[in-house]
Design an enzyme around this catalytic site. Sequence first.
Site, PDB file in Angstrom:
ATOM      1  CG  PHE A  50     -32.510  53.248  48.011  1.00 17.21           C
ATOM      2  CD1 PHE A  50     -31.916  52.220  48.708  1.00 17.21           C
ATOM      3  CD2 PHE A  50     -32.760  53.081  46.656  1.00 17.21           C
ATOM      4  CE1 PHE A  50     -31.559  51.036  48.067  1.00 17.21           C
ATOM      5  CE2 PHE A  50     -32.414  51.905  46.010  1.00 17.21           C
ATOM      6  CZ  PHE A  50     -31.799  50.883  46.715  1.00 17.21           C
ATOM      7  N   GLY A  84     -36.372  45.155  49.899  1.00 16.70           N
ATOM      8  CA  GLY A  84     -35.057  44.601  49.562  1.00 16.70           C
ATOM      9  C   GLY A  84     -34.169  44.419  50.771  1.00 16.70           C
ATOM     10  CG  ASN A 130     -30.282  36.280  57.594  1.00 16.30           C
ATOM     11  OD1 ASN A 130     -29.138  36.016  57.208  1.00 16.30           O
ATOM     12  ND2 ASN A 130     -31.349  35.733  57.042  1.00 16.30           N
ATOM     13  N   PRO A 131     -26.972  37.109  59.394  1.00 18.76           N
ATOM     14  CG  PRO A 131     -25.403  35.529  60.079  1.00 18.76           C
ATOM     15  CD  PRO A 131     -26.832  35.925  60.246  1.00 18.76           C
ATOM     16  CE  LYS A 132     -27.824  33.394  51.785  1.00 18.58           C
ATOM     17  NZ  LYS A 132     -27.963  31.933  51.674  1.00 18.58           N
ATOM     18  CD  GLN A 165     -30.308  46.596  55.092  1.00 22.35           C
ATOM     19  OE1 GLN A 165     -30.368  45.762  55.980  1.00 22.35           O
ATOM     20  NE2 GLN A 165     -31.185  47.572  54.984  1.00 22.35           N
ATOM     21  CE  LYS A 216     -28.257  49.008  69.057  1.00 16.86           C
ATOM     22  NZ  LYS A 216     -27.508  49.905  69.976  1.00 16.86           N
ATOM     23  CD  GLU A 253     -32.215  55.555  57.696  1.00 18.00           C
ATOM     24  OE1 GLU A 253     -32.342  55.717  58.920  1.00 18.00           O
ATOM     25  OE2 GLU A 253     -32.806  56.217  56.846  1.00 18.00           O
TER      26      GLU A 253
END
Lengths: 740, 197
Positions: free
Chosen positions: A235, A462, A626-628, A633, A696, A700
């Site tokens: 982070f 991660g 990657n939609p998963k 995230q 993109k 954040e």
Amino acid sequence: MSIGTPITRIEAPSKVNGQAVYTADVQLPGMVHAVMVGSTIAAGRLRAIDTRAAESAPGVLAVLTHRNVPRWHGTPDDLHYVEPRFPLADTEIHYHDQCVAVVVATTREQAAYAAGLVAVEYEARPVVASLDAALPTAHEPVWRFEPLFPSVVEVGGPKEAFAGSAAKVDAEYRTPYHSHAPIEPNATVAQWERGRLNIHKTSQDVHGDRRIIAGALGVPADHVRVWSTLVGGAFGNKTTVWPHTLLAAVASRQVGPPVRLVTTRKQVFTGHGHQPPIIQHLRVGADADGTLRAIIHETTNGTPILFDDPEPTISPSASMYAVPALGAYVRVADMHMPAPALLRTPGDGPGMFAVGSAMDELSYALNLDPLELRRRNHLAHHPLKRKPWSGKQLLDCYALGAERFGWDRRAPRPRAMRDGDDWVGFGMSSAQRLEPHTAATATVAILDDGTAEVRTSIAEIGTGNLTTLVQIAADGTGVPVRRFGIVSGDTDLPEAAPTHGSRSTGSTGTAVHLAAQNARLAATRLAVADPRSPLHGLPTDRVGAADGRLFAVDAPERGESYQDLLRRNHVKAVTEEGHHDPNAKNQQFAFATFGAHFTEVRINRNVPRVRVTRHVAVFAIGRVLNPKTARNQAQGGIVFAAGQTLSEQLTQDPATGLFVTPAFTDYHVPVHADVGEIDVSFVEEPDYNAHPHGAKGLGEVVCVGVHAAIANAVYHATGIRVRELPITPDKLARLVRESG
Amino acid sequence: MSEGTNRRTVLAGGLTVGAGLAVGSTLARTATAGTTPAPNTRRSVSLVVNGTRRRLEVDPRTSLLDALRDQVGLTGAKKGCDQGACGACTVLLNGRRVLSCLTLAVMHDGDEVTTVEGLASGDRRHPMQQAFMDLDGFQCGFCTSGQIVSAVGLLAEKPDLRRAEIPELMSGNLCRCAAYCNIRDAIATAAGLGEDG
Ligand code: FES
Ligand code: FES
């Protein structure tokens, strides 16, 4: 096509069976252990330090203090982050828990025990340990390096424009010290081999770290190798080279064997970055129909005594809306604090808390739906750069989010929605985050055994970047994901963009995309020039690639596998490089990611604890690789920001400057029970102006606007405007009582 | 290391990951200047770890977590706080979930310990591991061993678990990446619970 499919993370098997390796899992033969001793005052100097008892304790190999630490070499002139004063450099104390000694021993028990025997005498000085106390020193920041953003932006006479506005908001918003608090404590294992240094560390950027470590130790950069194994969350706090890394390196040089230094949980809180306290004074003026006329955004953040570290909190007011008159001013004020570090999401996180709250306040002043107010001020171009935004589907985000959330069920007045003893409130905010471009390099190799490999120095913190980079490479070469490997986290590999500031997808992803295209083209050239190939003689642009095979676009059955092609030609591997050049970016457009948050809170009127029961978010981030992993995230970022909004605060005692909550027992990050329903969707439209793969950054923007959405929902539920985070039950209870 | 070596070969060759070097960590820094140093003795303790009996010589100050990680060489259980506040170190001790950072290895002579490494049967992942994989119940993965072991322990404690109870009963396991939505879906799936179960 693997892009756009919800494939499982490639490192997932090792993460569920305990085999995944993190820095503190690394063991080297003969490795010994180091423990840092921290100062128990926040300002002053060391008068005396007695290390005799520690030195004679069992197993102790060395005790480093300012008296015997080797001389540091200069601060490298690098934009990467390191405190300007190197550890143990002198006897001055600038913050609580500043390292005053390092104990090295054969076992960690021995080192930790002996650390308790180091006796220190201090001469304390008065501390400045609250932003209010620091305000008299507020000043325009002096940059150590090239300025990253302007600290003053002024256009169109903001004071006059504000004074003449029909509707006004004039308010102050405050955010406290927030910590990154990754679950994995920062750690370093250092080993010298014949004048060369090997460093395993928790890192978001191994190449950047290497430049700093080499500069500090005065060794050539190519004598230092830095590895980042899997990283247990960062982070932003693993962007900086912290003192413990440099100390592990000098400790190992001093004692000989490799040294492991794993920081304690307390040290992660006290000396491994934070977002400093910030006060933002916002004045927003608008016409009666809601059209913005003026924004004056003055922000002051605490900064360490030794250097200025301005938080770019003005970002939203300088990039969101068409404001004919804008005044944005960044100042810093000196406090006895350790070095801050980029914290997800720098500038925009706290900035949008203020701007998103002020927009909400304005909507009530105008008696206008807060969503409608934003729609009326929607802007298709960047207001200062005067370039059109590429891929700004913010209106679609609003529409889809409002529908999924049921925004039309919102009662216009506050404290109008009840459910038993619960006040129910709806709030929303926009999200926006500039899309960065950083240099990045990667190689892609297509091998003669039918597999392929990406090589780039990126660290996996991660976010799933190993997986998405492989997806990009797989689609670029036509070699399926399951036959792709990725080698990462090592300075011997081509330099990736740092994994902060949402750079992985855009910058490193572009490098991988180009490398894959180049590798495929090189293999194609080999085929069309080879008389034994079924593709012989075809123009390269008439050759396609899929399923590990090259084929004629006009006759797909005509073709051959990469494996056959390479073996026949005795080529072990076709390896090509891809490089993302930030200067070559499209100059026609401005780039950002966008989103909208809608949140429902429930607050028991007797025990006013805010529960976020439902959150709907929609993002426009170009193509979703990657939609998963993306959905995960996004949900994680929303919870992260909700924690900052409702419970997280690193508290510094204003009298002594000591941090009083440096533990998970006191610094309350969200737990399972805090998390309600989180509905995430994406307005999917590839942004090929931004990057050739159309995707993109995501990590954040997902946090931006959450704070305001929740605070706005709290207002809607209770009629009480909380302008200071976190919105804890005690604070809210007091405000409820005061409001009658 | 030559140009051509990759990280995988380095980890396999240059480093011994999780080899049995005798190291550990104290629970807290309780010593103060002037007290007598603890005797540098070691105690013998016998643990059954993932079904295998292990005899260890430990510093009496060594936590169960450090003994597992640094002496047994099982680094699946993680040290997130060393203070009993994060759950990353969760293991099953005689079938019950415990925080291995909060208990000393010497206290467990003869006890049975199950870590995340011991959940699979041969090559077959435990259904909880599979569910975490399928439903992406993690990001960085640092809390994951603890989450999975804790979830397995939870199902053993409460065979009649309801979906709505999962968040409260898993709240001792922090996930800073906040993969919480997927973690609870994974647990519900492994427990065979439907949407309203
Ligand atoms: S390491 Fe044991 S609870 Fe955090
Ligand atoms: S996956 Fe990173 S802390 Fe849980």
